[in-house]
Enzyme design. Structure first.
Site, PDB file in Angstrom:
ATOM      1  N   LYS A  58     -33.176  -6.761  15.839  1.00 25.78           N
ATOM      2  CA  LYS A  58     -31.842  -6.706  16.452  1.00 25.78           C
ATOM      3  C   LYS A  58     -31.729  -7.738  17.567  1.00 25.78           C
ATOM      4  O   LYS A  58     -30.724  -8.440  17.691  1.00 25.78           O
ATOM      5  CB  LYS A  58     -31.574  -5.287  16.994  1.00 25.78           C
ATOM      6  CG  LYS A  58     -31.343  -4.276  15.871  1.00 25.78           C
ATOM      7  CD  LYS A  58     -31.364  -2.831  16.337  1.00 25.78           C
ATOM      8  CE  LYS A  58     -31.283  -1.891  15.130  1.00 25.78           C
ATOM      9  NZ  LYS A  58     -31.469  -0.479  15.440  1.00 25.78           N
ATOM     10  N   GLN A 102     -32.942   3.082  20.550  1.00 29.66           N
ATOM     11  CA  GLN A 102     -33.601   3.114  19.247  1.00 29.66           C
ATOM     12  C   GLN A 102     -34.146   4.521  19.015  1.00 29.66           C
ATOM     13  O   GLN A 102     -34.818   5.083  19.882  1.00 29.66           O
ATOM     14  CB  GLN A 102     -34.737   2.073  19.219  1.00 29.66           C
ATOM     15  CG  GLN A 102     -35.390   1.918  17.859  1.00 29.66           C
ATOM     16  CD  GLN A 102     -34.443   1.360  16.802  1.00 29.66           C
ATOM     17  OE1 GLN A 102     -33.695   0.438  17.057  1.00 29.66           O
ATOM     18  NE2 GLN A 102     -34.474   1.943  15.615  1.00 29.66           N
ATOM     19  N   ASP A 125     -23.508   1.601  19.083  1.00 33.53           N
ATOM     20  CA  ASP A 125     -24.192   2.159  17.912  1.00 33.53           C
ATOM     21  C   ASP A 125     -23.474   3.418  17.404  1.00 33.53           C
ATOM     22  O   ASP A 125     -23.880   4.015  16.414  1.00 33.53           O
ATOM     23  CB  ASP A 125     -25.645   2.490  18.312  1.00 33.53           C
ATOM     24  CG  ASP A 125     -26.599   2.516  17.129  1.00 33.53           C
ATOM     25  OD1 ASP A 125     -26.279   1.909  16.090  1.00 33.53           O
ATOM     26  OD2 ASP A 125     -27.664   3.145  17.247  1.00 33.53           O
TER      27      ASP A 125
END
Ligand code: NAP
Length: 298
Positions: A58, A102, A125
């Site tokens: 990412k 994450q 996200d």
């Protein structure tokens, strides 16, 4: 004699490339207008090798698109309270426009509490309750990236969803459930299937659009795909195998995503597009709010 494949492939690699190019152009415009380039903060608890790789990928894509990233690596012993503090701090930091935690973070962390510490305007996200509710109400907000990528693929390939029967197999909070909600928002008639569903093949046989989001290799058989259906396979299983039996499904489907190279590449692309949109919103630059092209016509 084996049947000839008839389905066109939905090329996620190509659409992701286009989405990333578009994000890079917008990032450059933001930086030109404000002197500040978009910044994504990535937070990782522990050193799980797969998570380390995902974060590295990412950040590498961010760098390529002219998006700064700030990485916060926390030890595996981090408590929920410490993680919440870190995320709340990033949420208040004007230098940071998007925040990504994450996950999975480990069994000792209350992930829901951690996600909720991310400010909705930085939730690129799409993991907060706020973002999920906004999606449900059809209000502006960031969507979960993989379902967002699925919708962009369907749009790029001109799939008319109005009145179509979409069968979503899987109901996880990050994938199946939001995918069904986004399809519903586009006027599809949506059926969710899950581990307790009785006679999954019979339901799949009725589908104009199948979204597979399970994590079971080749669970969906080609013989159950309605001729002419659109098949989106978000599953990713060891050996680069999807949740759909690709070789048989492509002999009946009209459009199908390959695995790999279908849904997978779209996830990071949507994350970066949303980071740029977040930066534009926070810096008062009216890009990323206007109509978005879905990419070159395939
Ligand atoms: P998950 O949280 O494990 O959810 C799996 C879902 O599948 C659950 O809703 C489960 O039902 C359902 N299910 C399990 N066995 C089933 C069966 N035999 N028949 C029907 N439904 C069944 O997984 P996830 O995170 O949503 O991920 C699903 C797949 O997508 C995985 O292969 C994952 O690697 C992939 N994925 C890909 C991306 C990407 O970027 N391309 C991103 C995320 C995930 P219950 O709710 O009843 O347990």
């Amino acid at each position: 004699m084996s049947a000839t494949p008839t389905a066109r492939l939905m090329d996620g690699t190509r659409l992701a490339r286009h989405t990333l190019e578009e994000a890079a152009a917008r990032a450059e415009e933001i930086s030109g207008r404000t002197g500040t380039s978009p910044c994504l903060a990535t937070v990782l608890v522990g050193d799980d090798p797969a998570s380390v790789t995902y974060v590295r990928m990412k950040r590498a894509r961010c760098a390529k698109a002219g998006i700064r990233s700030r990485h916060i690596a926390l030890p595996a012993t981090t408590t929920t309270a410490e993680l919440v503090d870190t995320l709340a701090g990033l949420s208040k930091d004007p230098e940071v426009h998007g925040v990504l935690l994450q996950h999975p973070c480990g069994p000792h962390i209350d992930e829901r509490a951690a996600f909720e510490a991310i400010a909705p305007e930085k939730d690129v996200d799409g993991v907060t309750t706020h973002s999920f509710a906004a999606m449900g109400f059809g209000l502006p907000g960031f969507v979960s990236c993989t379902p967002g990528g699925i919708m962009r693929l369907l749009e790029a390939y001109d799939v008319d969803l109005t009145g179509r029967h979409a069968v979503v197999v899987g109901r996880s909070a990050i994938l199946g459930r939001p995918a069904g909600m986004l399809l519903l928002a586009r006027d599809a008639t949506v059926t969710y299937c899950h581990s307790r569903t009785v006679d999954l093949p019979a339901i799949v046989r009725e589908a104009d659009v199948v979204v597979a989001a399970v994590g079971r290799p080749r669970l969906i058989r080609g013989e159950d795909i309605k001729p002419g259906a659109v098949v989106v396979d978000a599953g990713y299983n060891p050996g680069n195998v999807g949740d759909v039996d690709f070789d048989t499904a492509r002999t009946r489907a009209r459009l199908i995503t390959p695995v790999p190279g279908g849904v997978g590449p779209m996830t990071i692309a949507v994350l970066l597009a949303q980071t740029v949109a977040a930066a534009a919103n926070q810096l008062g630059v009216p890009v990323g709010t206007g109509p978005r092209s879905t990419g070159p016509r395939p």
